[in-house]
Design a protein around this motif. Structure first.
Motif, PDB file in Angstrom:
ATOM      1  N   SER A 136      -3.131  -9.159   0.370  1.00 34.13           N
ATOM      2  CA  SER A 136      -2.299  -7.957   0.514  1.00 34.13           C
ATOM      3  C   SER A 136      -2.379  -7.075  -0.727  1.00 34.13           C
ATOM      4  CB  SER A 136      -0.846  -8.340   0.819  1.00 34.13           C
ATOM      5  OG  SER A 136      -0.273  -9.035  -0.271  1.00 34.13           O
ATOM      6  N   TRP A 137      -2.489  -7.696  -1.911  1.00 37.58           N
ATOM      7  CA  TRP A 137      -2.650  -6.904  -3.132  1.00 37.58           C
ATOM      8  C   TRP A 137      -3.965  -6.134  -3.100  1.00 37.58           C
ATOM      9  CZ3 TRP A 137      -0.676  -7.094  -8.503  1.00 37.58           C
ATOM     10  CH2 TRP A 137       0.676  -7.438  -8.539  1.00 37.58           C
ATOM     11  N   ALA A 151     -11.391 -10.341  -1.483  1.00 36.49           N
ATOM     12  CA  ALA A 151     -10.371  -9.738  -2.349  1.00 36.49           C
ATOM     13  C   ALA A 151     -10.686  -9.974  -3.821  1.00 36.49           C
ATOM     14  CB  ALA A 151      -9.001 -10.317  -2.022  1.00 36.49           C
ATOM     15  N   ILE A 152     -11.173 -11.188  -4.133  1.00 39.81           N
ATOM     16  CA  ILE A 152     -11.444 -11.532  -5.530  1.00 39.81           C
ATOM     17  C   ILE A 152     -12.729 -10.872  -6.017  1.00 39.81           C
ATOM     18  CG2 ILE A 152     -11.953 -13.430  -7.112  1.00 39.81           C
ATOM     19  CD1 ILE A 152     -10.254 -15.231  -5.254  1.00 39.81           C
ATOM     20  N   VAL A 153     -13.802 -10.998  -5.244  1.00 36.65           N
ATOM     21  CA  VAL A 153     -15.119 -10.533  -5.692  1.00 36.65           C
ATOM     22  C   VAL A 153     -15.202  -9.015  -5.716  1.00 36.65           C
ATOM     23  CG1 VAL A 153     -17.583 -10.490  -5.119  1.00 36.65           C
ATOM     24  CG2 VAL A 153     -16.282 -12.618  -4.901  1.00 36.65           C
ATOM     25  N   ARG A 154     -14.723  -8.362  -4.662  1.00 37.00           N
ATOM     26  CA  ARG A 154     -14.978  -6.929  -4.500  1.00 37.00           C
ATOM     27  C   ARG A 154     -13.869  -6.046  -5.059  1.00 37.00           C
ATOM     28  NH1 ARG A 154     -14.123  -3.470  -0.402  1.00 37.00           N
ATOM     29  NH2 ARG A 154     -13.334  -5.116   0.964  1.00 37.00           N
ATOM     30  N   VAL A 155     -12.620  -6.567  -5.125  1.00 37.10           N
ATOM     31  CA  VAL A 155     -11.509  -5.688  -5.497  1.00 37.10           C
ATOM     32  C   VAL A 155     -10.818  -6.113  -6.796  1.00 37.10           C
ATOM     33  CG1 VAL A 155      -9.355  -4.624  -4.707  1.00 37.10           C
ATOM     34  CG2 VAL A 155     -11.125  -5.259  -3.040  1.00 37.10           C
ATOM     35  N   TYR A 199      -5.032  -0.361  -5.346  1.00 35.87           N
ATOM     36  CA  TYR A 199      -6.406  -0.724  -5.676  1.00 35.87           C
ATOM     37  C   TYR A 199      -7.431   0.060  -4.864  1.00 35.87           C
ATOM     38  CZ  TYR A 199      -4.514  -4.405  -8.545  1.00 35.87           C
ATOM     39  OH  TYR A 199      -3.833  -5.083  -9.521  1.00 35.87           O
ATOM     40  N   ALA A 200      -6.988   0.772  -3.843  1.00 34.58           N
ATOM     41  CA  ALA A 200      -7.819   1.735  -3.105  1.00 34.58           C
ATOM     42  C   ALA A 200      -9.180   1.164  -2.714  1.00 34.58           C
ATOM     43  CB  ALA A 200      -8.005   3.002  -3.948  1.00 34.58           C
TER      44      ALA A 200
END
Length: 469
Positions: free
Chosen positions: A234-235, A253-257, A241-242
């Motif tokens: 969700s973060w 979520a971890i790798v890309r954002v 974070y757009a």
């Protein structure tokens, strides 16, 4: 009536105030509120209430309004008037803030007797930032129908322990002994029934200090905790974070954002923060706990980006320090539940004082001491302990000084925008120079954070999904 107005631009006095000053034929001057005005001559006004009714209380800013002394003096259990009632009263008088003029409000007035020992006093005018200056002679006329008494404690006699960590455990034990009937045992952690460190936090710490840890390791750890997994996704999907496309998994979520550092420290902050329940009783108009935590961590992250690269501390650790900087607040509520309410009531009536002065007066310790002790007891990194323990010591110079220095700066930058409830404080140029940060660029960092206010508030809400505090 003689009216001498200081040079320079001033906001106008409210019409009701002008009428009252003319009616009672009072000599006065106006001036802008400034931090260099002597605290003994700067009058703090607060509206209190109980079942009997309201009371306007005036006292100098070099004093702490002690509600226990006030109760002994008046025989009443007075607390700060509800914000809604105060706003209604001010609206009826067309005022923007609470004035220190007894004749203006339809409530009785009580003032600290030490005020009459000063030759000149500066009093709230009802217009924020604009003060009325009175001589003692005119002040006596102003206070003619008010009552006086001694209910203030000299602030300079209250000395929080900012830089003697070796005394923390003894001071915490004394505080616990004073406020509980429990017999003090040899081990402090047994005495105050500190909750154990969650297993998830232990796993996160082991992973955090492992130089060989990979994205796959943190992904596997997060996925074993459904609540944490949902939080991370969700973060990453939040407007703050757009993300350019939909976040499809924890690994995505971890790798890309988000990246490894922010996820590992966010996970640890969540695990520690949710170990202790948010207090149900808090000061009126206070910033929600997780909102303040998120804003502080985010501003620190932004400040690191404008620091010279060679001076920057570890970004992930700095973010974690910001996220947990106010953790001692939760611990105080956990260890001293009946007395935490007393702290809340005193913070409401002493907005001119830093929270550490109020906590030191009432408990004999501060949230920074007990929060740092908790980190040490749980075996958290030394950087985190240092950040929490010395965040109010502007001059701290130890090995990990950049972490508490950044918190000191960030808390005061946010305070200028109404985040937190401590009084405004000037930020010295020396601190900006020490951190290698340009003052204007620091302000721009804060403005950028506030431009994403809606998204950050949503992130804070997710940290406390059960609803408002």
């Amino acid at each position: 009536m003689i009216v001498a107005v200081d040079s320079g631009p001033h906001p106008e006095l409210p019409s009701h105030v002008l009428q009252a000053l003319e009616k009672f034929d009072l000599n006065y001057r106006t001036c802008q509120d400034r931090p260099d005005l002597p605290a003994a001559q700067r009058v703090q006004s607060v509206l209190l209430e109980d079942a009997i009714g309201m009371l306007l209380v005036l006292f100098p800013r070099d004093r702490l309004l002690d509600l226990t002394l006030l109760a002994e003096l008046t025989g009443r259990q007075l607390t700060a008037a509800k914000h809604e009632k105060l706003q209604q009263l001010l609206a009826r008088q067309a005022l923007n803030s609470l004035p220190g003029l007894p004749q203006l409000l339809p409530v009785p007035c009580l003032y600290e007797a030490s005020l009459m020992q000063q030759p000149t006093l500066w009093i709230e005018s009802g217009q924020p930032g604009l003060l009325l200056e009175f001589t003692l002679e005119d002040l006596r006329s102003l206070m003619e129908k008010a009552s006086s008494g001694h209910f203030g404690v000299v602030v300079n006699d209250i000395r929080p322990n900012l830089n003697r960590p070796h005394e923390d455990q003894a001071e915490i034990i004394r505080a616990v002994e004073s406020f509980t009937a429990r017999r003090i045992r040899q081990r402090l952690e047994e005495t105050i029934e500190i909750p154990p460190l969650p297993q998830s936090a232990n796993r996160i710490i082991r992973l955090r200090v492992d130089p060989k840890a990979t994205v796959e390791d943190i992904t596997n750890l997060v996925e074993t905790d459904p609540a944490l997994a949902a939080q991370v996704v969700s973060w990453a999907a939040s407007p703050y974070y757009a993300s350019p496309s939909k976040v499809r998994s924890v690994e995505d979520a971890i790798v890309r954002v988000l990246g490894f550092d922010i996820v590992i420290n966010l996970a640890l902050g969540l695990a520690l923060g949710k170990t202790i329940t948010l207090p149900k009783d808090e000061p009126q108009q206070s910033t929600p706990y997780w909102q303040q935590a998120i804003y502080t961590a985010t501003v620190i992250d932004g400040l690191l980006r404008i620091m010279p690269r060679a001076q920057r501390p570890e970004s992930g650790m700095a973010y974690l320090c910001g996220l947990l900087h106010n953790f001692g607040y939760l611990v105080l509520a956990h260890v001293f539940p009946p007395h935490f309410s007393l702290i809340c009531r005193h913070r409401e009536v002493n907005p001119h004082l830093h929270h550490s002065q109020i906590e030191q007066h009432l408990l004999g310790i501060t949230r920074e001491q007990i929060g740092a002790w908790m980190m040490q007891h749980w075996g958290m990194p030394e950087e985190l302990y240092t950040a929490l323990r010395f965040q109010n010591d502007l001059h701290y110079q130890g090995e990990y000084a950049l972490y508490p220095n950044l918190i000191w700066l960030t808390v005061r930058l946010l305070g200028k925008h109404g985040i937190g409830s401590d009084p405004d404080q000037n930020i010295p140029d020396e601190l900006y120079e020490k951190l290698g940060i340009d003052r204007q660029k620091a302000d721009e960092v804060v403005q950028k954070v506030f431009s994403a206010e809606t998204a950050l508030r949503e992130l804070a809400r997710q940290m406390n999904p059960v609803g408002p505090r």
